[in-house]
Design a protein around this motif. Structure first.
Motif, mmCIF file in Angstrom:
data_model
loop_
_atom_site.group_PDB
_atom_site.id
_atom_site.type_symbol
_atom_site.label_atom_id
_atom_site.label_comp_id
_atom_site.label_asym_id
_atom_site.label_seq_id
_atom_site.Cartn_x
_atom_site.Cartn_y
_atom_site.Cartn_z
ATOM 1 N N GLY A 65 0.809 -1.206 0.000
ATOM 2 C CA GLY A 65 0.000 0.000 0.000
ATOM 3 C C GLY A 65 0.845 1.260 0.000
ATOM 4 N N SER A 66 1.858 1.309 0.870
ATOM 5 C CA SER A 66 2.739 2.478 0.926
ATOM 6 C C SER A 66 3.513 2.640 -0.372
ATOM 7 C CB SER A 66 3.716 2.339 2.103
ATOM 8 O OG SER A 66 3.025 2.334 3.329
ATOM 9 N N TYR A 67 3.986 1.521 -0.917
ATOM 10 C CA TYR A 67 4.768 1.596 -2.153
ATOM 11 C C TYR A 67 3.925 2.165 -3.296
ATOM 12 C CZ TYR A 67 7.428 0.153 -6.230
ATOM 13 O OH TYR A 67 8.108 0.159 -7.420
ATOM 14 N N LEU A 68 2.689 1.670 -3.432
ATOM 15 C CA LEU A 68 1.831 2.150 -4.513
ATOM 16 C C LEU A 68 1.502 3.632 -4.354
ATOM 17 C CD1 LEU A 68 -0.944 -0.371 -5.613
ATOM 18 C CD2 LEU A 68 0.718 0.837 -7.007
ATOM 19 N N ARG A 69 1.219 4.061 -3.122
ATOM 20 C CA ARG A 69 0.902 5.477 -2.903
ATOM 21 C C ARG A 69 2.075 6.373 -3.301
ATOM 22 N NH1 ARG A 69 -1.722 3.410 1.685
ATOM 23 N NH2 ARG A 69 0.140 3.782 2.963
ATOM 24 N N ARG A 70 3.274 5.952 -2.979
ATOM 25 C CA ARG A 70 4.441 6.766 -3.307
ATOM 26 C C ARG A 70 4.718 6.782 -4.802
ATOM 27 N NH1 ARG A 70 8.489 4.530 1.502
ATOM 28 N NH2 ARG A 70 7.201 5.241 3.259
ATOM 29 N N ARG A 71 4.560 5.625 -5.445
ATOM 30 C CA ARG A 71 4.829 5.562 -6.882
ATOM 31 C C ARG A 71 3.766 6.299 -7.685
ATOM 32 N NH1 ARG A 71 9.469 5.014 -9.065
ATOM 33 N NH2 ARG A 71 8.463 4.255 -10.962
ATOM 34 N N LYS A 72 2.554 6.371 -7.168
ATOM 35 C CA LYS A 72 1.482 7.041 -7.895
ATOM 36 C C LYS A 72 1.395 8.523 -7.572
ATOM 37 C CE LYS A 72 -2.473 4.811 -8.137
ATOM 38 N NZ LYS A 72 -3.666 4.022 -7.727
ATOM 39 N N ALA A 73 2.285 9.001 -6.691
ATOM 40 C CA ALA A 73 2.273 10.420 -6.347
ATOM 41 C C ALA A 73 2.593 11.252 -7.587
ATOM 42 C CB ALA A 73 3.301 10.701 -5.250
ATOM 43 N N THR A 74 1.804 12.271 -7.822
ATOM 44 C CA THR A 74 2.012 13.149 -8.970
ATOM 45 C C THR A 74 2.177 14.581 -8.486
ATOM 46 O OG1 THR A 74 -0.378 13.401 -9.206
ATOM 47 C CG2 THR A 74 0.695 11.710 -10.563
ATOM 48 N N VAL A 75 2.785 15.400 -9.313
ATOM 49 C CA VAL A 75 3.001 16.794 -8.939
ATOM 50 C C VAL A 75 1.680 17.534 -8.888
ATOM 51 C CG1 VAL A 75 4.160 18.929 -9.558
ATOM 52 C CG2 VAL A 75 5.287 16.743 -9.954
ATOM 53 N N LEU A 76 0.855 17.380 -9.920
ATOM 54 C CA LEU A 76 -0.431 18.061 -9.977
ATOM 55 C C LEU A 76 -1.548 17.040 -10.114
ATOM 56 C CD1 LEU A 76 0.403 21.004 -12.402
ATOM 57 C CD2 LEU A 76 0.390 21.034 -9.907
ATOM 58 N N ARG A 77 -2.638 17.315 -9.458
ATOM 59 C CA ARG A 77 -3.809 16.457 -9.568
ATOM 60 C C ARG A 77 -4.892 17.172 -10.370
ATOM 61 N NH1 ARG A 77 -4.569 13.483 -3.677
ATOM 62 N NH2 ARG A 77 -2.616 12.288 -3.737
ATOM 63 N N ARG A 78 -5.693 16.382 -11.018
ATOM 64 C CA ARG A 78 -6.762 16.942 -11.837
ATOM 65 C C ARG A 78 -7.735 17.747 -10.968
ATOM 66 N NH1 ARG A 78 -9.194 15.340 -16.765
ATOM 67 N NH2 ARG A 78 -7.761 13.563 -16.898
ATOM 68 N N VAL A 79 -8.052 18.943 -11.420
ATOM 69 C CA VAL A 79 -8.977 19.792 -10.677
ATOM 70 C C VAL A 79 -10.418 19.419 -11.006
ATOM 71 C CG1 VAL A 79 -9.759 22.162 -10.295
ATOM 72 C CG2 VAL A 79 -7.311 21.665 -10.532
ATOM 73 N N LEU A 80 -10.723 19.349 -12.293
ATOM 74 C CA LEU A 80 -12.064 18.960 -12.711
ATOM 75 C C LEU A 80 -12.171 17.440 -12.747
ATOM 76 C CD1 LEU A 80 -12.621 21.515 -15.602
ATOM 77 C CD2 LEU A 80 -13.513 21.630 -13.265
ATOM 78 N N PRO A 81 -13.320 16.894 -12.427
ATOM 79 C CA PRO A 81 -13.451 15.430 -12.447
ATOM 80 C C PRO A 81 -13.226 14.880 -13.841
ATOM 81 C CG PRO A 81 -15.602 16.479 -12.223
ATOM 82 C CD PRO A 81 -14.587 17.562 -12.052
ATOM 83 N N PRO A 82 -12.527 13.739 -13.958
ATOM 84 C CA PRO A 82 -12.249 13.166 -15.280
ATOM 85 C C PRO A 82 -13.490 12.530 -15.886
ATOM 86 C CG PRO A 82 -11.498 11.680 -13.583
ATOM 87 C CD PRO A 82 -11.988 12.907 -12.871
ATOM 88 N N ARG A 83 -13.456 12.322 -17.197
ATOM 89 C CA ARG A 83 -14.509 11.561 -17.850
ATOM 90 C C ARG A 83 -14.423 10.118 -17.361
ATOM 91 N NH1 ARG A 83 -14.205 12.450 -24.158
ATOM 92 N NH2 ARG A 83 -16.177 11.307 -24.002
ATOM 93 N N ALA A 84 -15.556 9.535 -17.161
ATOM 94 C CA ALA A 84 -15.593 8.191 -16.571
ATOM 95 C C ALA A 84 -16.276 7.204 -17.493
ATOM 96 C CB ALA A 84 -16.329 8.233 -15.228
ATOM 97 N N VAL A 85 -15.892 5.935 -17.327
ATOM 98 C CA VAL A 85 -16.550 4.828 -18.016
ATOM 99 C C VAL A 85 -17.341 4.052 -16.974
ATOM 100 C CG1 VAL A 85 -16.222 2.708 -19.311
ATOM 101 C CG2 VAL A 85 -14.747 4.684 -19.770
ATOM 102 N N ALA A 86 -18.608 3.892 -17.210
ATOM 103 C CA ALA A 86 -19.446 3.159 -16.263
ATOM 104 C C ALA A 86 -19.268 1.664 -16.448
ATOM 105 C CB ALA A 86 -20.916 3.530 -16.469
ATOM 106 N N VAL A 87 -19.111 0.953 -15.347
ATOM 107 C CA VAL A 87 -19.017 -0.508 -15.358
ATOM 108 C C VAL A 87 -20.299 -1.057 -14.748
ATOM 109 C CG1 VAL A 87 -17.744 -2.520 -14.581
ATOM 110 C CG2 VAL A 87 -16.512 -0.409 -15.159
ATOM 111 N N VAL A 88 -21.084 -1.739 -15.572
ATOM 112 C CA VAL A 88 -22.365 -2.278 -15.120
ATOM 113 C C VAL A 88 -22.272 -3.794 -15.090
ATOM 114 C CG1 VAL A 88 -24.849 -2.399 -15.578
ATOM 115 C CG2 VAL A 88 -23.560 -0.313 -16.157
#
Length: 297
Positions: A270-293
């Motif tokens: 868990g700690s490793y993934l959080r650190r590797r996925k850390a980005t400088v900037l995060r998206r401000v507006l919500p991204p377009r999503a694909v619904a999984v039904v």
């Protein structure tokens, strides 16, 4: 919504200010030549279930395959970690997720990362898929491995329905259309027995082939193991099923084969993934999503 946008903008500003620290944290997500422990304890899910925003709500259980795929991809892109230590305390997965997990472990090994599977409480047929996919397998002392093969259980209700006066009206086009059998018959038809038998043969053959390629066994030896039943920890090493028998706290001392005085350096998955996925900037507006039904039935 406006408050959320403002908070994200402030967060991005802080990330820009602390950019060198974010980059260093991502680069050093794992110790040099360290190991990433991942614990399996429960069901394997295709996707992570949604978490409630209520702090007192129960946390979702089980391990999503999505998380394992992300972890493997992150490790393959990072030269620092030596490998993945998978500790299996309990394991509940149907054949498809088991195959998917084995494929991810094989992808990690193909990328020159080592995979060690630790079975502190032993295991049965489901765990053998992970045993066959590992570079090294550690088995808990005084435990057993039970490669018992595969079985299918079916319940037929016709006699029970007759007792209460219910007559099912089932329409099937062809001998192998057997979905209505459990309520229209009192025992399995020959056509259904043939289908189930072929399916179990496929599962068994896939497991035998995995043991042959993953553990270096002959096909005859792998078949004999499935026919044998329970294998004690003392017999598992000479039979080639595992590489060492260890107590729970000894696993991190023998990841490289030889026993070391100090435990291997580790960072939790868990700690490793959080650190590797850390980005400088995060998206401000919500991204377009694909619904999984999910559709069932």
């Amino acid at each position: 919504m406006l408050l959320v946008l403002l908070l994200r903008l402030v967060g991005n500003l802080l990330r820009v200010v602390f950019f060198p620290l974010v980059l260093l944290r991502r680069h050093r997500a794992s110790p040099k030549d360290g190991w990433v422990p991942l614990e399996l304890d429960g069901a394997v899910l295709e996707m992570a279930p949604p978490r409630s925003f209520l702090p007192w709500a129960p946390r979702p259980t089980g391990m999503p395959l999505q998380r394992l795929r992300e972890l493997v991809t992150a490790m393959l892109e990072d030269p620092r970690p030596a490998g993945l230590l998978v500790t299996v305390r309990s394991f509940s997965a149907s054949p498809a997720p088991r195959t998917a997990i084995a494929a991810e472990l094989a992808r990690l090994r193909a990328g020159k990362k080592r995979v060690v599977v630790h079975l502190p409480f032993g295991g049965s047929t489901p765990e053998l898929a992970l045993v066959a996919a590992a570079d090294r397998v550690l088995l808990g002392a005084t435990t057993t491995l039970g490669p018992l093969g595969f079985r299918s259980i079916a319940v037929y209700l016709r006699r029970a329905l007759d007792d209460v006066g219910l007559v099912p009206d089932v329409h099937a086009e062809g001998a192998y259309k057997t979905a209505g059998e459990p309520i229209s018959l009192d025992e399995m038809s020959l056509a259904q027995a043939e289908q189930v038998g072929r399916l179990l043969d496929v599962f068994s053959d896939e497991l035998v082939s995995a043991l042959v390629s993953g553990r270096g066994m002959t096909r005859e030896a792998a078949v004999a193991l499935l026919d044998r039943g329970l294998v004690s920890a003392a017999d598992a090493v000479p039979l080639g099923l595992v590489d060492a028998v260890v107590h729970d706290d000894e696993a991190v001392h023998v990841l490289d084969g030889e026993r070391t005085e100090h435990p291997a350096r580790t960072v939790s998955a868990g700690s490793y993934l959080r650190r590797r996925k850390a980005t400088v900037l995060r998206r401000v507006l919500p991204p377009r999503a694909v619904a999984v039904v999910e559709l069932h039935g």
